[in-house]
Design a protein around this motif. Structure first.
Motif: not given
Length: 175
Positions: A57-71
């Motif tokens: 199980a993981i909690e992360i901050l993510v952002q949308d980029t041109q290549r998709g979602l990234q942590a």
């Protein structure tokens, strides 16, 4: 999936789909679904780990980029439950509470071979080898170790010498 906006980032709770330290990345599946989220090795290292076991199980901050979602940041990692795992003979008598009470000792990985299922480390200031079993690594939430990697170890005296009963990424152990 919990989401919380922080600028262009949001907090996501999910599960590690897979992570390959040799490739330097893996993917997370959000609890509420959606596209896979890229987890880069540098983001994991900033949390203090060089690897993470699949199913954690993981909690992360993510952002949308041109290549998709990234942590962009790892907040917490909880290893998967391992009730079906065969207990290691040297660890049968220890409860989770017993393990948590053992002091964390700073160590450096001498070598670890995932295919063989074990490796060794040295506690700083002591040349004696400490045995690390792959099952202990998995229970600790890690999938692999690299030679020279700094870790925190909780140790016991086993039938064949000192052995790790818990492995913690050094940055996490130092907090």
């Amino acid at each position: 999936m919990n989401t919380q906006d922080t600028d262009s980032q949001r907090q996501v709770t999910g599960q590690v789909k897979w992570f390959d330290p040799a490739k330097g990345f893996g993917f997370v599946i959000a609890d509420l679904g959606g596209p896979d989220i890229l987890l880069h090795a540098n983001v994991l290292r900033n949390f203090g780990q060089g690897s993470v076991v699949d199913g954690s199980a993981i909690e992360i901050l993510v952002q949308d980029t041109q290549r998709g979602l990234q942590a962009t940041q790892v907040l917490t990692i909880t290893p998967p439950k391992t009730e079906t795992a065969v207990p290691l003979r040297d660890m049968v008598e220890f409860t989770a509470e017993d393990i948590a009470e053992c002091p964390i000792e700073p160590a450096r990985v001498k070598w670890f071979d995932k295919a063989k299922g074990f490796g060794f480390a040295n506690v700083f200031g002591n040349a004696e080898d400490v045995f690390i079993h792959v099952e202990v690594l998995r229970r600790s939430g890690l999938s692999d170790l690299q030679s020279g990697e700094a870790v925190g170890l909780r140790l016991v005296d086993g039938e064949r010498g000192r052995m790790a009963i818990d492995v913690i990424g050094w940055e996490v152990a130092a907090k």
